[in-house]
Design a protein around this motif. Sequence first.
Motif, short mmCIF file in Angstrom:
data_model
loop_
_atom_site.label_atom_id
_atom_site.label_comp_id
_atom_site.label_asym_id
_atom_site.label_seq_id
_atom_site.Cartn_x
_atom_site.Cartn_y
_atom_site.Cartn_z
N ALA A 56 0.83 -1.20 0.00
CA ALA A 56 0.00 0.00 0.00
C ALA A 56 0.87 1.26 0.00
CB ALA A 56 -0.93 0.00 1.21
N GLY A 57 1.98 1.22 0.72
CA GLY A 57 2.89 2.37 0.75
C GLY A 57 3.51 2.66 -0.61
N TRP A 58 3.96 1.60 -1.28
CA TRP A 58 4.55 1.79 -2.61
C TRP A 58 3.51 2.27 -3.62
CZ3 TRP A 58 9.27 2.70 -3.78
CH2 TRP A 58 10.30 2.19 -3.00
N GLU A 59 2.34 1.68 -3.58
CA GLU A 59 1.29 2.08 -4.51
C GLU A 59 0.87 3.53 -4.29
OE1 GLU A 59 -3.21 0.70 -5.69
OE2 GLU A 59 -1.81 -0.83 -5.00
N SER A 60 0.77 3.93 -3.03
CA SER A 60 0.41 5.31 -2.71
C SER A 60 1.50 6.29 -3.15
CB SER A 60 0.17 5.45 -1.21
OG SER A 60 -0.90 4.66 -0.81
N THR A 61 2.74 5.90 -2.96
CA THR A 61 3.85 6.76 -3.36
C THR A 61 3.89 6.95 -4.87
OG1 THR A 61 5.12 6.05 -1.43
CG2 THR A 61 6.35 7.08 -3.22
N VAL A 62 3.68 5.87 -5.61
CA VAL A 62 3.67 5.96 -7.08
C VAL A 62 2.52 6.84 -7.55
CG1 VAL A 62 3.28 4.61 -9.18
CG2 VAL A 62 4.89 3.80 -7.47
N LEU A 63 1.35 6.69 -6.94
CA LEU A 63 0.21 7.53 -7.29
C LEU A 63 0.50 9.00 -7.01
CD1 LEU A 63 -2.98 7.73 -7.92
CD2 LEU A 63 -3.15 7.87 -5.45
N VAL A 65 3.45 10.61 -6.61
CA VAL A 65 4.51 11.16 -7.45
C VAL A 65 4.03 11.32 -8.89
CG1 VAL A 65 6.80 10.68 -8.41
CG2 VAL A 65 6.38 10.35 -5.98
N GLY A 66 3.28 10.34 -9.38
CA GLY A 66 2.76 10.44 -10.75
C GLY A 66 1.85 11.64 -10.94
N LEU A 67 0.93 11.85 -10.02
CA LEU A 67 0.04 13.00 -10.14
C LEU A 67 0.77 14.31 -9.92
CD1 LEU A 67 -3.22 11.67 -8.48
CD2 LEU A 67 -2.85 12.26 -10.87
N ALA A 68 1.77 14.31 -9.03
CA ALA A 68 2.55 15.53 -8.81
C ALA A 68 3.35 15.90 -10.05
CB ALA A 68 3.47 15.36 -7.61
N LEU A 69 3.92 14.93 -10.72
CA LEU A 69 4.67 15.21 -11.95
C LEU A 69 3.73 15.61 -13.08
CD1 LEU A 69 7.35 12.37 -11.89
CD2 LEU A 69 7.70 14.81 -11.47
N THR A 71 0.77 17.15 -12.81
CA THR A 71 0.23 18.50 -12.58
C THR A 71 1.31 19.51 -12.26
OG1 THR A 71 -0.11 18.05 -10.24
CG2 THR A 71 -1.94 17.58 -11.71
N GLN A 72 2.51 19.07 -11.96
CA GLN A 72 3.63 19.91 -11.54
C GLN A 72 3.22 20.81 -10.38
OE1 GLN A 72 5.31 21.96 -14.89
NE2 GLN A 72 6.13 20.09 -15.78
N ASP A 73 2.59 20.19 -9.39
CA ASP A 73 2.12 20.92 -8.22
C ASP A 73 2.77 20.33 -6.97
OD1 ASP A 73 0.77 22.43 -6.41
OD2 ASP A 73 -1.23 21.71 -6.94
N PRO A 74 3.61 21.10 -6.28
CA PRO A 74 4.30 20.57 -5.09
C PRO A 74 3.36 20.35 -3.91
CG PRO A 74 4.81 22.88 -5.36
CD PRO A 74 4.04 22.46 -6.59
N ASN A 75 2.20 20.99 -3.91
CA ASN A 75 1.26 20.80 -2.80
C ASN A 75 0.76 19.37 -2.72
OD1 ASN A 75 1.46 23.50 -2.05
ND2 ASN A 75 -0.10 24.08 -3.54
N ILE A 76 0.71 18.69 -3.86
CA ILE A 76 0.31 17.28 -3.87
C ILE A 76 1.34 16.44 -3.12
CG2 ILE A 76 -0.02 15.27 -5.37
CD1 ILE A 76 -1.26 17.18 -7.40
N ILE A 78 3.34 17.52 -0.74
CA ILE A 78 3.30 17.89 0.68
C ILE A 78 2.14 17.17 1.38
CG2 ILE A 78 2.92 19.79 2.29
CD1 ILE A 78 4.35 21.58 0.17
N LEU A 79 0.94 17.32 0.88
CA LEU A 79 -0.22 16.72 1.54
C LEU A 79 -0.24 15.20 1.35
CD1 LEU A 79 -2.60 17.49 3.27
CD2 LEU A 79 -3.96 17.72 1.21
N GLY A 80 0.12 14.73 0.17
CA GLY A 80 0.16 13.29 -0.06
C GLY A 80 1.23 12.61 0.78
N GLY A 81 2.39 13.23 0.87
CA GLY A 81 3.46 12.66 1.70
C GLY A 81 3.09 12.62 3.17
N ALA A 82 2.45 13.67 3.65
CA ALA A 82 2.00 13.68 5.05
C ALA A 82 0.95 12.60 5.29
CB ALA A 82 1.43 15.05 5.40
N THR A 83 0.08 12.37 4.31
CA THR A 83 -0.93 11.33 4.44
C THR A 83 -0.29 9.95 4.48
OG1 THR A 83 -2.50 12.73 3.25
CG2 THR A 83 -3.06 10.42 3.45
N ILE A 84 0.69 9.71 3.62
CA ILE A 84 1.38 8.41 3.61
C ILE A 84 2.09 8.18 4.94
CG2 ILE A 84 3.29 7.11 2.56
CD1 ILE A 84 2.46 8.36 -0.13
N VAL A 85 2.77 9.20 5.45
CA VAL A 85 3.47 9.05 6.72
C VAL A 85 2.49 8.74 7.85
CG1 VAL A 85 4.80 10.32 8.46
CG2 VAL A 85 5.48 10.42 6.07
#
Length: 139
Positions: A56-63, A65-69, A71-76, A78-85
């Motif tokens: 689940a961690g790897w799948e979430s990280t790939v999702l 990073v893929g969406l962040a790249l 949309t080129q939006d760093p907020n994804i 920040i919030l996505g990384g905090a959610t994974i942690v």
Amino acid sequence: MAFNLKPRLGAENSVVVSLGVAALIVGIYGSKVGPVADAHATPANDGNMLASVKKAGWESTVLMVGLALLTQDPNIVILGGATIVSEELSYRHAIMSNPDTGQIDLTPQSYAPAGGQAAAPDAAPSGGYASGILEAVAG
């Protein structure tokens, strides 16, 4: 081509997309691992639960990073990384805790170096307190 840290989306759209990614991450953990209450009810350090959390961690990280790249939006990130942690910490605590005592159970593998082998639980180090007792009893 450098990664530009200026959000491409507007402020309100960036927040909406970031919250959507966070919701998808929570959904991935919920579908791959199940509720945290179920993780608390399993025996401590269950291998199947640990493998599910890792997937689940790897799948979430790939999702994320893929969406962040895309949309080129760093907020994804920040919030996505905090959610994974937060999901990782929640599930790992639930998996490590013993359902009978509520305390975190540690195994010899918990102290093994990465890629190393843990010592057998009944093996005492030479020259230690246990070996002195054994020598006194035997001799």
